[in-house]
Motif scaffolding. Structure first.
Motif, mmCIF file in Angstrom:
data_model
loop_
_atom_site.group_PDB
_atom_site.id
_atom_site.type_symbol
_atom_site.label_atom_id
_atom_site.label_comp_id
_atom_site.label_asym_id
_atom_site.label_seq_id
_atom_site.Cartn_x
_atom_site.Cartn_y
_atom_site.Cartn_z
ATOM 1 N N VAL A 23 -1.183 -7.563 -7.847
ATOM 2 C CA VAL A 23 -1.298 -6.723 -6.651
ATOM 3 C C VAL A 23 -0.071 -6.897 -5.761
ATOM 4 O O VAL A 23 0.657 -5.941 -5.470
ATOM 5 N N VAL A 24 0.194 -8.120 -5.318
ATOM 6 C CA VAL A 24 1.231 -8.324 -4.313
ATOM 7 C C VAL A 24 2.644 -8.202 -4.862
ATOM 8 O O VAL A 24 3.581 -7.914 -4.110
ATOM 9 N N GLN A 25 2.829 -8.426 -6.148
ATOM 10 C CA GLN A 25 4.174 -8.339 -6.708
ATOM 11 C C GLN A 25 4.572 -6.918 -7.072
ATOM 12 O O GLN A 25 5.756 -6.633 -7.250
ATOM 13 N N ASN A 26 3.600 -6.024 -7.158
ATOM 14 C CA ASN A 26 3.889 -4.666 -7.624
ATOM 15 C C ASN A 26 3.570 -3.570 -6.614
ATOM 16 O O ASN A 26 3.795 -2.388 -6.909
ATOM 17 N N HIS A 27 3.068 -3.950 -5.455
ATOM 18 C CA HIS A 27 2.656 -2.938 -4.478
ATOM 19 C C HIS A 27 3.086 -3.374 -3.082
ATOM 20 O O HIS A 27 3.008 -4.548 -2.735
ATOM 21 N N ARG A 28 3.532 -2.427 -2.286
ATOM 22 C CA ARG A 28 4.019 -2.733 -0.950
ATOM 23 C C ARG A 28 2.879 -3.122 -0.021
ATOM 24 O O ARG A 28 1.749 -2.651 -0.153
ATOM 25 N N HIS A 29 3.234 -3.988 0.923
ATOM 26 C CA HIS A 29 2.275 -4.475 1.914
ATOM 27 C C HIS A 29 1.508 -3.309 2.546
ATOM 28 O O HIS A 29 0.272 -3.334 2.631
ATOM 29 N N GLY A 30 2.229 -2.279 2.991
ATOM 30 C CA GLY A 30 1.585 -1.169 3.679
ATOM 31 C C GLY A 30 0.631 -0.393 2.803
ATOM 32 O O GLY A 30 -0.384 0.124 3.288
ATOM 33 N N ALA A 31 0.924 -0.300 1.503
ATOM 34 C CA ALA A 31 0.027 0.405 0.593
ATOM 35 C C ALA A 31 -1.283 -0.363 0.447
ATOM 36 O O ALA A 31 -2.380 0.227 0.483
ATOM 37 N N ILE A 32 -1.192 -1.686 0.299
ATOM 38 C CA ILE A 32 -2.395 -2.511 0.172
ATOM 39 C C ILE A 32 -3.214 -2.446 1.454
ATOM 40 O O ILE A 32 -4.440 -2.280 1.427
ATOM 41 N N VAL A 33 -2.530 -2.544 2.590
ATOM 42 C CA VAL A 33 -3.227 -2.507 3.876
ATOM 43 C C VAL A 33 -3.914 -1.160 4.085
ATOM 44 O O VAL A 33 -5.030 -1.091 4.622
ATOM 45 N N SER A 34 -3.278 -0.069 3.648
ATOM 46 C CA SER A 34 -3.880 1.255 3.858
ATOM 47 C C SER A 34 -5.205 1.387 3.106
ATOM 48 O O SER A 34 -6.142 2.031 3.595
ATOM 49 N N PHE A 35 -5.294 0.787 1.916
ATOM 50 C CA PHE A 35 -6.586 0.756 1.217
ATOM 51 C C PHE A 35 -7.548 -0.163 1.971
ATOM 52 O O PHE A 35 -8.744 0.116 2.078
ATOM 53 N N GLY A 36 -7.014 -1.256 2.526
ATOM 54 C CA GLY A 36 -7.840 -2.141 3.340
ATOM 55 C C GLY A 36 -8.447 -1.449 4.547
ATOM 56 O O GLY A 36 -9.570 -1.769 4.958
ATOM 57 N N VAL A 37 -7.724 -0.485 5.123
ATOM 58 C CA VAL A 37 -8.263 0.289 6.246
ATOM 59 C C VAL A 37 -9.507 1.061 5.804
ATOM 60 O O VAL A 37 -10.527 1.092 6.523
ATOM 61 N N LEU A 38 -9.442 1.671 4.634
ATOM 62 C CA LEU A 38 -10.602 2.405 4.120
ATOM 63 C C LEU A 38 -11.782 1.460 3.904
ATOM 64 O O LEU A 38 -12.931 1.821 4.167
ATOM 65 N N CYS A 39 -11.489 0.253 3.439
ATOM 66 C CA CYS A 39 -12.547 -0.740 3.246
ATOM 67 C C CYS A 39 -13.121 -1.197 4.576
ATOM 68 O O CYS A 39 -14.342 -1.403 4.700
ATOM 69 N N LEU A 40 -12.272 -1.370 5.584
ATOM 70 C CA LEU A 40 -12.756 -1.735 6.917
ATOM 71 C C LEU A 40 -13.752 -0.698 7.425
ATOM 72 O O LEU A 40 -14.837 -1.043 7.913
ATOM 73 N N LEU A 41 -13.375 0.562 7.312
ATOM 74 C CA LEU A 41 -14.241 1.626 7.808
ATOM 75 C C LEU A 41 -15.542 1.693 7.007
ATOM 76 O O LEU A 41 -16.606 1.991 7.557
#
Length: 373
Positions: free
Chosen positions: A276-294
């Protein structure tokens, strides 16, 4: 009243923005000296070098050297910078580049009491104006936060340089900035806030809508290298709006923290999963995290609205898009439960519920993809 302080100071940065904003350098920095050293990333300094030299040409300000920061925000690189003669002799530092370059300069200037001015060359984070630095080890593992006494004095946002940066960096910046409003509003819900974090919570309501309104056009303008109104609005949102919220919702000694929540639990939890962290940008991971938060918070209608926006600009809406597998989720939840953000909610977090939330959110993303054909 939570985290009330009877005596404290709040330092807020100022900023200049526009394609010609480097013309303002002398007016802004001259009270602090005459000799400036530029420290930053190699590519960033190459992109900004001529504009910086043009900005100080014919003025009383002299740029004495361009120094590479070392490639990562580590204390080892900090010591290398400290040993540079041109850095020691400079009246002030011009930090040029992305978040890690700027964060390294921030720690150095905080320790040396040296005036710091920032020149972000990408709109991917709010490091240019915040009062904390994220520090790493040389193997790229996270050490934690360094809390500064005050943020950089002034931030120069050259929108033409940002427009000419890789589109992917702006895209990731939008993804990261999406978290600010939702995380701060969740972290401060039901909290008894004194003046400064209350202002930060109020300002957090300004962070989401510009991204949704202008994000797609700003991406198109970045592809064209065009310093448009929309791109400027997005750059200001990512660098300034979220940065001011961060400064107001984070205690200078870490004594209170409302700056992030579930979305960053998911990002921090994912740091134990290399794919996950080696192949995807911080902001991309966080943006999915926003959907999970909601999803976790039961804001399903809002989640679907932001999910549609994510999909429209290519931000992830399923866990597979960030390389996350079902079997990874227990480790993610375990790591996520150990970070500061785990406690930044108005209710007790539950690891099993977080795992199920990620699965449910990803299923909703797949359903949206299938509905779109």
């Amino acid at each position: 009243m939570s985290s009330f302080k009877t005596n404290y100071s709040l330092f807020l940065p100022s900023y200049s923005v526009g394609a010609d904003c480097y013309k303002e350098i002398e007016n802004v920095v001259k009270p602090y000296g005459r000799k400036a050293v530029v420290i930053g990333g190699k590519t960033a300094m190459e992109k900004a070098r001529q504009a910086l030299l043009d900005g100080v040409a014919g003025t009383s300000i002299e740029i004495t050297d361009f120094v590479w920061y070392g490639g990562n925000a580590t204390y080892e690189n900090l010591e290398r910078i400290r040993a540079e003669k041109s850095v020691q002799e400079a009246d002030m530092v011009f930090a040029v580049g992305g978040g890690r370059a700027v964060d390294t300069c921030k720690v150095y200037c905080d320790q040396e009491n040296k005036p710091l001015f920032t020149f972000p060359t990408i709109a991917s984070n709010c490091a240019g104006i915040t009062s904390l630095s994220v520090m790493y080890r040389e193997d790229d593992s996270l050490i934690g936060y360094y809390y500064l006494r005050q943020p950089p004095l002034h931030c120069f946002i050259n929108t033409q340089i940002i427009a000419e940066a890789p589109e992917e960096l702006l895209w990731a910046g939008i993804g990261d900035a999406l978290s600010k409003g939702y995380e701060v509003q969740l972290a401060t819900r039901d909290a008894s806030l004194f003046h400064t974090p209350a202002m930060g919570a109020a300002l957090s309501h300004c962070c989401t809508e510009p991204l949704v309104q202008y994000g797609a056009q700003a991406m198109e303008d970045c592809r064209a290298g065009r310093a448009s109104y929309e791109l400027q609005e997005i750059a200001l949102d990512i660098i300034i709006s979220t940065g001011l919220v961060s400064n107001m919702t984070t205690g200078t000694g870490g004594e209170y923290y409302y700056n992030s929540s579930i979305a960053h639990c998911i990002y921090n939890g994912s740091t134990v999963i290399p794919a996950v962290v080696q192949n995807h940008r911080h902001g991309a991971i966080v943006s999915f995290g926003v959907l999970c938060l909601l999803t976790y918070d039961g804001q399903i209608e809002e989640r679907d609205r932001i999910m549609r926006f994510n999909k429209s600009i290519g931000l992830p809406i399923t866990m597979e898009e960030i390389g996350l597998r079902r079997e990874d989720l227990p480790a993610l939840a375990e790591k996520g439960s150990t970070v500061t953000e785990w406690k930044c909610t108005p209710y007790a977090m539950d690891k099993e519920k977080l795992i199920q939330t990620i699965l449910d959110c990803s299923a909703a993303g797949h359903a949206m993809e299938n509905a779109a054909g």
